[in-house]
Design an enzyme around this catalytic site. Structure first.
Site, PDB file in Angstrom:
ATOM      1  N   ASP A  93      82.419  39.447  26.538  1.00 51.87           N
ATOM      2  CA  ASP A  93      82.233  40.004  27.686  1.00 51.87           C
ATOM      3  C   ASP A  93      82.503  41.318  27.787  1.00 51.87           C
ATOM      4  OD1 ASP A  93      80.473  37.505  28.474  1.00 51.87           O
ATOM      5  OD2 ASP A  93      82.722  36.468  28.721  1.00 51.87           O
ATOM      6  N   LEU A  94      82.309  41.667  28.040  1.00 54.90           N
ATOM      7  CA  LEU A  94      82.934  43.687  28.258  1.00 54.90           C
ATOM      8  C   LEU A  94      83.574  43.297  29.217  1.00 54.90           C
ATOM      9  CD1 LEU A  94      82.867  46.451  27.571  1.00 54.90           C
ATOM     10  CD2 LEU A  94      81.079  47.046  29.367  1.00 54.90           C
ATOM     11  N   ASP A  95      85.350  43.887  28.513  1.00 58.00           N
ATOM     12  CA  ASP A  95      86.559  43.495  29.868  1.00 58.00           C
ATOM     13  C   ASP A  95      86.739  42.448  29.972  1.00 58.00           C
ATOM     14  OD1 ASP A  95      86.664  46.459  29.136  1.00 58.00           O
ATOM     15  OD2 ASP A  95      86.016  47.632  30.964  1.00 58.00           O
ATOM     16  N   GLU A  96      86.881  41.498  29.333  1.00 58.16           N
ATOM     17  CA  GLU A  96      86.779  40.276  29.888  1.00 58.16           C
ATOM     18  C   GLU A  96      87.194  38.996  29.253  1.00 58.16           C
ATOM     19  OE1 GLU A  96      83.418  38.442  32.301  1.00 58.16           O
ATOM     20  OE2 GLU A  96      82.846  40.149  34.043  1.00 58.16           O
TER      21      GLU A  96
END
Length: 288
Positions: free
Chosen positions: A229-232
């Site tokens: 999950d991008l930047d998560e």
């Protein structure tokens, strides 16, 4: 707080049950090891216990292999996973960058003065811009250009460098490329990313300029392990600083750079000192 130069680290986690602190501290006493720092946390919602002990052996000829072998039988009674880190440990690392140089410059300075116990094997970038900085520090620099059409091949190049250097840690120091799910899974738990985290959050290009236009009162940065999950990914460290109407876009950008450098360095240090425990998609950070 920073780790003492002559201390070992024992980091462990297990299901919550009676005697978890005792099994660690009693064993250290029996082995004539003096505890210099001790931190623990019991996650009552997750039913998981975490403990980290720094210690100094008080006997001549202390051997880490013998210690681990002896402790393994005690740990097995508690279904405990543990890791022992010696004082001289320097973690093999690869740093990924793009064009922004502030995080790389800060990390290399801390590396040069011995503040971060790293063995940096390579700096990898999709641009040639930061090669002089890496070369000045005597580090190999790999330029791996990328286009939308060559992304799979470029990522394979990066993966080969990581594997060939036997990197234990990968640092994304403002590397402005999205890693594939396969790469994220390969590097799970051993790749740290830094990105701006503004309140409210702004995605896309020029986030600090977007923040100025909205009149934000706080700017910040988040360092986290990567995941699909991008930047998560699981958060390791965050930093925040106040701003006001007198801060123009260039002032906010400058503050953002400073916070990103400090937050990334702090997260890496937590990781190297075995203060970060990953469990169920989140982190526990002891003694930060």
């Amino acid at each position: 707080m920073s780790r003492m130069a002559d201390t070992w680290i024992l980091a462990a986690q297990c299901p919550s049950r009676l005697g978890t602190v005792d099994v660690v501290t009693r064993f250290l006493k029996e082995q004539r090891c003096y505890i210099t720092e001790l931190n623990s946390f019991d996650d009552r919602l997750g039913g998981r216990f975490f403990i980290r002990a720094e210690f100094r052996p008080e006997v001549e000829g202390f051997r880490g292999e013998a210690f681990q072998e002896a402790f393994a039988s005690r740990a097995a009674e508690f279904d405990m996973d543990f890791e022992l880190t010696p004082p001289e440990k320097r973690t093999r690392a690869v740093i990924l960058v793009s064009k922004a140089d502030h995080c790389l410059n800060d990390l290399l300075y801390r590396y040069r003065i011995g503040q971060l116990p790293l063995d940096i094997r390579a700096v990898v970038s999709n641009h040639p811009d930061l090669e002089p900085l890496a070369k000045w520090h005597g580090l190999p620099y790999y330029h791996c250009p990328i286009t939308p059409e060559t992304k799979p091949q470029q990522e394979a190049q990066v993966r080969n460098i990581i594997e060939e250097t036997e990197a234990e840690l990968v640092v994304l120091a403002r590397y402005m490329q999205v890693l594939s799910p396969a790469m994220c899974e390969l590097l799970a738990g051993r790749a740290i990313n830094i990105h701006h985290s503004l309140l409210p959050g702004f995605k896309g290009a020029r986030p600090y300029h977007q923040a100025y236009e909205k009149g934000v009162k706080l700017v910040g940065a988040t360092a986290h392990y990567i995941n699909t999950d991008l930047d998560e990914g699981p958060i390791i460290a965050q930093g925040v600083e106040p701003v006001d109407h007198a801060h123009y876009p260039e002032d906010i950008v400058a503050k953002g750079r400073d916070i990103e450098c400090l937050t990334l360095a702090r997260a890496i240090n937590y990781h190297l000192e075995r203060r970060v425990f990953l469990h169920a998609g989140r982190t526990v950070v002891l003694g930060n």
